[in-house]
Enzyme design. Structure first.
Site: not given
Ligand SMILES: Cc1ncc(COP(=O)(O)O)c(C=O)c1O
Length: 404
Positions: A75, A122
């Site tokens: 992220k 989150d």
């Molecule tokens: C580890 C991880 N994977 C995937 C995502 C998904 O990303 P998005 O919210 O852009 O769809 C997040 C989002 O916080 C994440 O923390």
């Protein structure tokens, strides 16, 4: 056991005006920016050859983001690049001048001073924003939804951010961060999702994620795969999915790999949009309870949605057991394959790919997607064990078992 649900993309296409966000030129700039950080290193692309053979696939590649900047998730790529582009815009400069050395210099302090970057998270996005703000001498305020874990809170607090856990869900935390930023002098929202009227910064965040896609494309080439046949990418609000889809659609304009968008069943807003098939997005609200904390978002990113509905092939809604299975498989792969420590939101692709190949309940989807012994599959393990206690509960103690 709850079932996996899916929808093929039959949505009407738009004029695709968001695809340019993820142009190869824009992503080259993002990659150059990240490359200027002393902490930067290309994360591994694990090739699970034996797993692929075991499942009846040609090859399986897993981009392992647990190694990203020492932060255990991809992220930070987004928040850091968005901050750099925001600062560049304020100074009337091009982002190519915003190197790490410049952004951390006294000169920048004199020219730009300090802003306060607000966000909701989150865990992973907020940690990335707090980390980048800390490194670049800026301030950050982070709000987390109800149920956020102490470890994730502590990881943000230790970067010097003002952080709180609220009694509301992720989408309401976003509204809270936006309202506070509006009342703060030099307050800027750095949110990893777009809505009508808030599209510039999320577009920059998506470009930042592009660094991961461009690394993966390069690594695949080096492994002898010019083009993967299938890409599995998970979605919360869909910024990551839109970014990956957008990058690969630009890289392979005439023959984009079949792309499968996966969501947590408790927050499957994109899937519901695909089921409705009218091209309009759908919203899921409530507590959005899932072990896939990073995917617990019920309101899609509006610009990503446009890219996904024009280019993605399938939308799949996954119960929690799919992610848990993926975590165990990546943590203990076939002998000779590299191990990938993959958290709840990172491993859903592995769980889904394995289930599709092994379980005839999902034969129709397997065949619709066209997965077979010549398929060369790419997936993204977007986080490591960002919640170590829960990771062990699932991987070591067998939580969310598929046999119950
Ligand atoms: C580890 C991880 N994977 C995937 C995502 C998904 O990303 P998005 O919210 O852009 O769809 C997040 C989002 O916080 C994440 O923390």
């Amino acid at each position: 056991m709850e079932q996996i649900k899916w929808a093929a993309n039959r949505m009407p296409k738009s004029d695709d005006k968001q695809l340019g966000i993820m142009s190869l030129e824009n992503i080259a700039k993002a990659r150059k920016f990240h490359d200027s950080f002393p902490q930067y290193a290309v994360t591994p692309l694990a090739e699970l050859k034996n797993m692929a053979e075991h499942l009846g696939l040609g090859d399986l590649f897993v981009k392992d983001e647990s190694y990203r900047f020492g932060l255990n998730a991809f992220k930070v790529l987004g928040g850091s690049f968005a901050m750099a582009r925001y600062i560049a815009q304020q100074l009337g400069r091009d982002v190519s001048e915003m190197t790490y050395d410049y952004l951390t210099s006294d000169k920048l302090r004199q020219e730009f001073g300090q802003a306060t970057f607000f966000t909701a998270t989150d865990g992973n996005h907020g940690r990335g924003v707090a980390w980048a703000a800390n490194k670049l001498g800026q301030k950050s305020v982070v709000h987390m939804p109800k149920g956020s874990t102490q470890t994730r809170f502590d990881n943000i607090a230790k970067e010097g951010a003002k952080v709180t856990i609220e009694e509301v869900n992720y989408d309401d935390c976003v509204r809270m961060a936006a309202a506070e930023a509006a009342q703060t002098p030099r307050g800027v929202v750095v949110q990893d999702t777009a809505w009508e009227g808030y599209e510039e910064i999320p577009a920059w965040i998506m470009q930042g994620y592009g660094t991961m896609a461009s690394e993966a494309a390069e690594q695949l080439k080096a492994a002898g795969v010019d083009r993967p046949t299938h890409i599995f990418v998970q979605a919360g609000v869909g910024s990551l999915a839109g970014a990956m889809q957008g990058y690969f659609a630009n890289l392979f304009p005439d023959c984009c790999p079949t792309t499968i968008i996966m969501e947590a069943q408790a927050a499957d807003c994109l899937y519901r949009g695909a089921v409705a098939a009218d091209g309009n997005l759908r919203i899921v609200d409530g507590d959005l309870q899932t072990i896939m904390a990073g995917l617990a978002c019920g309101e899609p990113n509006t610009i990503s949605w446009d890219i996904l509905k024009n280019h993605s092939s399938f939308f799949v809604s996954c119960p929690d057991w799919v992610a848990a299975k993926g975590m165990r498989m990546l943590g203990a792969p076939c002998k000779g394959d590299p191990q990938v420590v993959s958290g709840e939101s990172g491993a859903v692709g592995m769980g889904l790919i394995a289930t599709l190949m092994e379980n005839d309940l999902y034969k129709e989807l397997r065949e619709a997607i066209g997965l077979h012994k010549n398929s060369k599959v790419l997936m993204f393990s977007t986080e490591g064990d960002t919640d170590p206690e829960n990771y062990r509960r699932i991987v070591w103690e067998g939580g969310y078992a598929t046999t119950k």
